[in-house]
Design a protein around this motif. Structure first.
Motif, PDB file in Angstrom:
ATOM      1  N   THR A  63      30.919  72.622  47.785  1.00  0.00           N
ATOM      2  CA  THR A  63      30.789  72.072  47.348  1.00  0.00           C
ATOM      3  C   THR A  63      32.297  70.951  47.782  1.00  0.00           C
ATOM      4  O   THR A  63      33.253  71.787  48.517  1.00  0.00           O
ATOM      5  CB  THR A  63      31.922  72.102  46.016  1.00  0.00           C
ATOM      6  OG1 THR A  63      30.819  72.782  45.098  1.00  0.00           O
ATOM      7  CG2 THR A  63      32.932  71.391  45.166  1.00  0.00           C
ATOM      8  N   PRO A  64      32.597  69.629  47.881  1.00  0.00           N
ATOM      9  CA  PRO A  64      34.013  68.907  49.252  1.00  0.00           C
ATOM     10  C   PRO A  64      35.420  69.097  48.332  1.00  0.00           C
ATOM     11  O   PRO A  64      34.775  70.108  47.051  1.00  0.00           O
ATOM     12  CB  PRO A  64      33.205  67.849  48.976  1.00  0.00           C
ATOM     13  CG  PRO A  64      32.288  67.541  47.629  1.00  0.00           C
ATOM     14  CD  PRO A  64      31.372  68.711  47.614  1.00  0.00           C
ATOM     15  N   LEU A  65      35.985  68.735  48.297  1.00  0.00           N
ATOM     16  CA  LEU A  65      37.273  69.060  47.746  1.00  0.00           C
ATOM     17  C   LEU A  65      37.282  68.313  46.528  1.00  0.00           C
ATOM     18  O   LEU A  65      36.923  67.673  45.569  1.00  0.00           O
ATOM     19  CB  LEU A  65      38.236  67.527  48.256  1.00  0.00           C
ATOM     20  CG  LEU A  65      39.879  67.783  47.726  1.00  0.00           C
ATOM     21  CD1 LEU A  65      41.050  67.586  49.365  1.00  0.00           C
ATOM     22  CD2 LEU A  65      40.040  66.849  46.896  1.00  0.00           C
ATOM     23  N   PHE A  66      37.590  69.971  45.470  1.00  0.00           N
ATOM     24  CA  PHE A  66      37.825  69.327  44.116  1.00  0.00           C
ATOM     25  C   PHE A  66      39.090  69.823  43.710  1.00  0.00           C
ATOM     26  O   PHE A  66      39.740  70.499  43.649  1.00  0.00           O
ATOM     27  CB  PHE A  66      36.654  70.764  43.973  1.00  0.00           C
ATOM     28  CG  PHE A  66      36.073  70.403  42.192  1.00  0.00           C
ATOM     29  CD1 PHE A  66      36.583  69.197  41.417  1.00  0.00           C
ATOM     30  CD2 PHE A  66      36.549  71.456  42.213  1.00  0.00           C
ATOM     31  CE1 PHE A  66      35.929  69.260  39.634  1.00  0.00           C
ATOM     32  CE2 PHE A  66      35.840  71.669  40.086  1.00  0.00           C
ATOM     33  CZ  PHE A  66      35.939  70.540  39.395  1.00  0.00           C
ATOM     34  N   ALA A  67      39.088  68.611  43.102  1.00  0.00           N
ATOM     35  CA  ALA A  67      41.331  69.016  41.838  1.00  0.00           C
ATOM     36  C   ALA A  67      41.003  68.963  40.654  1.00  0.00           C
ATOM     37  O   ALA A  67      39.285  68.511  40.143  1.00  0.00           O
ATOM     38  CB  ALA A  67      41.958  67.871  42.246  1.00  0.00           C
ATOM     39  N   ARG A  68      41.154  69.768  39.895  1.00  0.00           N
ATOM     40  CA  ARG A  68      41.334  69.952  38.554  1.00  0.00           C
ATOM     41  C   ARG A  68      42.463  70.409  37.681  1.00  0.00           C
ATOM     42  O   ARG A  68      43.747  71.223  38.388  1.00  0.00           O
ATOM     43  CB  ARG A  68      39.987  71.678  38.158  1.00  0.00           C
ATOM     44  CG  ARG A  68      40.096  71.803  36.649  1.00  0.00           C
ATOM     45  CD  ARG A  68      40.013  73.425  36.910  1.00  0.00           C
ATOM     46  NE  ARG A  68      38.746  73.613  37.737  1.00  0.00           N
ATOM     47  CZ  ARG A  68      37.342  73.724  36.517  1.00  0.00           C
ATOM     48  NH1 ARG A  68      37.017  73.904  35.886  1.00  0.00           N
ATOM     49  NH2 ARG A  68      36.667  74.443  37.420  1.00  0.00           N
ATOM     50  N   ASN A 112      38.813  69.932  52.820  1.00  0.00           N
ATOM     51  CA  ASN A 112      37.314  68.861  52.581  1.00  0.00           C
ATOM     52  C   ASN A 112      36.367  68.859  53.299  1.00  0.00           C
ATOM     53  O   ASN A 112      36.081  68.103  54.184  1.00  0.00           O
ATOM     54  CB  ASN A 112      37.941  67.426  52.679  1.00  0.00           C
ATOM     55  CG  ASN A 112      36.486  66.294  51.602  1.00  0.00           C
ATOM     56  OD1 ASN A 112      35.906  66.976  51.085  1.00  0.00           O
ATOM     57  ND2 ASN A 112      36.723  65.321  52.071  1.00  0.00           N
ATOM     58  N   VAL A 113      36.713  70.495  53.757  1.00  0.00           N
ATOM     59  CA  VAL A 113      35.141  70.808  54.699  1.00  0.00           C
ATOM     60  C   VAL A 113      34.131  70.806  54.438  1.00  0.00           C
ATOM     61  O   VAL A 113      33.299  71.057  53.742  1.00  0.00           O
ATOM     62  CB  VAL A 113      35.674  72.597  55.485  1.00  0.00           C
ATOM     63  CG1 VAL A 113      34.280  73.115  55.821  1.00  0.00           C
ATOM     64  CG2 VAL A 113      36.879  72.642  55.688  1.00  0.00           C
ATOM     65  N   LYS A 114      33.283  70.327  55.427  1.00  0.00           N
ATOM     66  CA  LYS A 114      31.037  70.450  55.432  1.00  0.00           C
ATOM     67  C   LYS A 114      30.863  71.290  55.461  1.00  0.00           C
ATOM     68  O   LYS A 114      31.293  72.134  56.658  1.00  0.00           O
ATOM     69  CB  LYS A 114      30.997  69.002  56.395  1.00  0.00           C
ATOM     70  CG  LYS A 114      31.221  68.002  55.583  1.00  0.00           C
ATOM     71  CD  LYS A 114      30.226  66.502  57.026  1.00  0.00           C
ATOM     72  CE  LYS A 114      30.274  65.479  56.596  1.00  0.00           C
ATOM     73  NZ  LYS A 114      29.894  64.263  57.454  1.00  0.00           N
ATOM     74  N   TRP A 115      30.659  72.528  54.605  1.00  0.00           N
ATOM     75  CA  TRP A 115      30.032  73.873  54.667  1.00  0.00           C
ATOM     76  C   TRP A 115      28.759  73.638  54.297  1.00  0.00           C
ATOM     77  O   TRP A 115      28.927  72.951  53.046  1.00  0.00           O
ATOM     78  CB  TRP A 115      31.320  75.006  54.474  1.00  0.00           C
ATOM     79  CG  TRP A 115      31.645  74.710  52.799  1.00  0.00           C
ATOM     80  CD1 TRP A 115      32.132  73.377  52.471  1.00  0.00           C
ATOM     81  CD2 TRP A 115      31.328  75.610  51.494  1.00  0.00           C
ATOM     82  NE1 TRP A 115      32.520  73.917  51.140  1.00  0.00           N
ATOM     83  CE2 TRP A 115      31.856  74.789  50.500  1.00  0.00           C
ATOM     84  CE3 TRP A 115      30.924  76.890  51.872  1.00  0.00           C
ATOM     85  CZ2 TRP A 115      31.924  75.808  49.631  1.00  0.00           C
ATOM     86  CZ3 TRP A 115      31.223  77.842  50.652  1.00  0.00           C
ATOM     87  CH2 TRP A 115      31.139  77.372  49.109  1.00  0.00           C
TER      88      TRP A 115
END
Length: 745
Positions: free
Chosen positions: A733-738, A703-706
């Motif tokens: 994009t922040p942490l993104f689960a699919r 969940n890195v800010k980039w």
């Protein structure tokens, strides 16, 4: 346009057909997947016990191999397949390989082996299945991308110290059909590959630098060539869902499962939707349809026809200034102008006719048609130029593309010498209606900045000759490209004087095998990218085909059967040019540049199912005509790396974790504005059975800010007294689960 006299090559080739007398000592064959009947490119074919006689299959699975007489046993291997011994009963043979576990040992260092990177791409594609076209591009070592328009616009591409914009210096194609759009409303070489359904891709061919005779315009930093499956191994339906109200549906249906050697067909379709992480919903949706049909018209002639349709629509929050976030005016995922966004569509038809002559020569003819529409709203400077209405712009166009190419591939044996000859001709015409740049407010038209029709034609001819003797391979090529540019200015109702220009590009690649574990090579060549037609007519045809001169010195090492290393030192020089800036309609000079770097590719197999890979790239990009300290090339990458650890079994649990890293780099010429680097981790885990697969993937695991896209931009916010030049960015994009569920049948 005067046609190049390359038809003489075909006359000469026809005469050689009649006088070649070694047919009885040559085996002609094809290598295919035993189940799907898919032709296998880059398979290694050798005479068992005699590594001096060898061949590599081409994109049709064809090979020619010289033998010493009867009783010959062939050893055939390919990444991801069981090695097979075959005793050909005649001079024509079909080899059917059975799928097996991936083995790095199947990549051999051998003279004439020009497909090692193709094999690496097959391994990477098998170990880390992709979910979108962005991830397809990320499989190319050293290539980075950035999306900054809500997922709908073509990605910004970085490779070998180039900010390639959306494709100016990287040639992208699929099944031999160009993805790049020349003289595009948004930017030269615009390469929107979103019409590709990732699961239809069987292979990725790529090369860095301008060394490849068969790749012409836009191949300066490199090229990427996607190939879709000729036949799919099985039908499938897949559902995916994730954060930000994201979901995707996919279907691939095998229509003709019987007698695929005679004919085969499949269709594929996908639908994507997401709101995205931004405060203003992206409302992104995309639909793709694809169909492919193959027929054996005879034992020697094959026909392939494919058609596709793509349509996408989205809203975007745009690039935002750092000061707006730091002051609290907007959040990190907020927007200054939430009316950005757009829509695009593309329709393709692609026909390929292949004939193999009795002596093994292969003649390929291809024709394609594209219909394309594009409509984009952007706002980069806010209230810099118009403090009342703002600076939002609209870029739009509609175009038709027609293309044809013909290629003859020949192979000759002269004692211990082997000559592989490829000669080709082609033409591509782009007709763009109503290419416009307009000033708008909240997507409502105010006035035109540029508005006109473009007609651009590129004709080419090339000859590539590869000679192999023992451990040496010399590949020399010469390419001729001719361009004709026409522009009708609708604002003045004036047909601008047409312009013509041609360029000759020599190439030379030398390879030496110092045993089974070491291969040395040097590459040298001249490439180019064309300029926008509006630049050409404005500059009276001067400095509009800037040449790129490059050289690679490299070594490929295979110290053990489970380890492969490729290390290359390179340089690349790009000539002075004039550039059309699609965002403001102006023509600007761009000076000479130089880039020097080192690329490292590493692959290691720990065990039967555990793999690791890493790609590391260092570059020193500089402007040649600027003073020291003022000679930085904005956004040019200086250090990047990608890699991962992967566990891959045919059934049961499998997955991987991968990283990508880019170092902070100058965003402007004096390095006073910095584009911030980042390090990201993605992970996936799947449970696979014969009839289904369940999977979980997580992007940005930490969940890195980039910042994904970054620019040094002069802008002015509402009520600001003066303009400010600073970093504007699109948040990553922040942490993104699919989650996904796939069913096979």
């Amino acid at each position: 346009m005067r046609k190049p006299r390359f038809h003489l090559l075909y006359v000469i080739a026809a005469l050689l057909f009649c006088c070649t007398g070694n047919a009885q000592s040559v085996i002609k064959g094809i290598v295919i997947d035993a189940g799907s009947r898919q032709p296998l490119e880059a398979a290694s074919v050798t005479i068992n016990g005699n590594n001096t006689e060898r061949a590599i299959t081409d994109n049709n699975g064809f090979f020619l191999l010289k033998t010493n007489g009867t009783g010959t046993t062939l050893l055939v291997s390919h990444v991801g397949y069981k090695t097979f011994l075959v005793n050909p009963g005649s001079t024509v043979v079909k080899v059917e390989l059975q799928p097996d576990a991936i083995r790095l040992d199947d990549i051999k260092l051998q003279a004439g082996g020009q497909n090692k990177f193709t094999s690496l791409a097959k391994i990477d594609l098998a170990l880390s299945p992709v979910k979108n076209t962005q991830e397809l591009l990320r499989l190319v070592p050293g290539l980075f991308i950035a999306q900054h328009a809500g997922g709908g616009k073509a990605e910004q591409i970085f490779l070998r110290g180039f900010d390639c914009d959306h494709g100016t210096d990287v040639q992208v194609s699929v099944d031999g059909m160009p993805v790049n759009m020349v003289s595009h409303a948004h930017g030269q070489g615009y390469a929107d590959s979103h019409f590709i359904i990732p699961e239809t891709i069987s292979n990725i061919d790529f090369g860095a630098g301008p060394y490849y005779t068969q790749h012409g315009n836009l191949n300066t930093a490199g090229y990427v060539a996607f190939s879709t499956y000729k036949n799919i191994p099985k039908s499938m339906v897949q559902l995916e869902g994730g954060r930000f109200n994201s979901f995707r549906t996919l279907a691939m249906i095998d229509l003709l499962k019987k007698n695929k050697d005679k004919q085969s067909a499949y269709v594929a379709g996908e639908f994507n939707y997401t709101d995205g992480p931004t405060e203003h919903k992206q409302n992104f949706n995309r639909i793709n349809l694809f169909a492919k049909y193959n027929a054996a018209l005879s034992a020697a002639t094959g026909l392939t026809f494919s058609a596709s349709a793509f349509k996408s629509k989205w809203d975007a929050s745009g690039q935002i200034p750092e000061r707006a976030v730091e002051s609290g005016m907007i959040g990190r995922f907020g927007s200054i102008d939430p009316t950005e966004g757009g829509n695009t569509e593309r329709y393709n038809a692609n026909l390929l006719l292949t004939h193999q002559f009795n002596n093994g020569f292969v003649w390929e003819n291809q024709a394609f048609y594209n219909r394309y529409k594009f409509n984009l709203y952007s706002d980069f400077t806010f209230y810099l130029n118009d403090p009342v209405n703002g600076d939002e712009i609209n870029q739009a166009e509609a175009r038709n593309i027609l293309g044809f190419s013909s290629k003859l591939k020949q192979k000759y044996f002269f004692g211990k010498w082997i000559l592989n000859s490829t000669d080709g001709i082609g033409v591509r015409n782009n007709q763009t209606d109503g290419s416009k740049l307009a000033h708008v407010v909240k997507r409502q038209f105010l006035d035109y900045i540029k508005y006109g029709d473009i007609n651009e034609t590129n004709g080419w001819a090339f000859s590539q000759q590869q000679i192999t003797n023992g451990n040496w391979t010399i590949d020399a090529g010469l390419r001729f490209d001719y361009f004709h540019f026409k522009y009708f200015d609708r604002l003045t109702s004036v047909q601008q004087p047409s312009q013509s220009k041609s360029i000759v590009s020599p190439k030379l690649n030398i390879q030496y095998n110092a045993g089974k574990k070491v291969q040395l090579y040097v590459k040298a060549g001249k490439g180019f990218h064309s300029n926008d037609t509006r630049v050409v007519v404005a500059n009276d045809g001067k400095e509009i085909l800037p040449a790129a001169y490059g050289m690679d010195l490299g070594v490929i090492l295979k110290p053990t059967k489970d380890l492969l290393l490729n290390i290359a030192a390179w340089n690349l020089y790009l000539a002075q040019e004039f550039v059309y800036v699609g965002d403001d309609g102006n023509v600007e000079p761009s000076g000479r540049t130089k880039r020097e770097g080192i690329d490292i590719i590493a692959r290691y197999q720990f065990s039967k199912y555990l793999f690791a890979n890493a790609n590391v790239n260092f570059t020193r990009p500089r402007a040649r005509d600027e003073a020291k300290g003022q000679d930085y090339i904005p956004l040019a990458p200086t250090a990047t790396s990608t890699g991962g650890l992967f566990y891959k079994k045919p059934t049961g649990f499998n997955g991987g974790i991968k990283y990508r890293y880019i170092k902070s780099r100058p965003a402007n010429e004096d390095n006073s504005v910095i584009a911030k680097g980042y390090f990201l981790l993605d992970a996936s885990v799947n449970y696979t059975k014969l009839k289904y697969e369940i999977g979980l993937s997580v992007e940005n695991l930490l969940n890195v800010k980039w910042n994904e896209a970054q620019f040094a931009t002069e802008s002015r916010l509402m009520n600001e007294p003066n303009a400010v030049t600073e970093l504007n960015f699109t948040p990553g994009t922040p942490l993104f689960a699919r989650l996904k569920l796939a069913v096979f049948f």
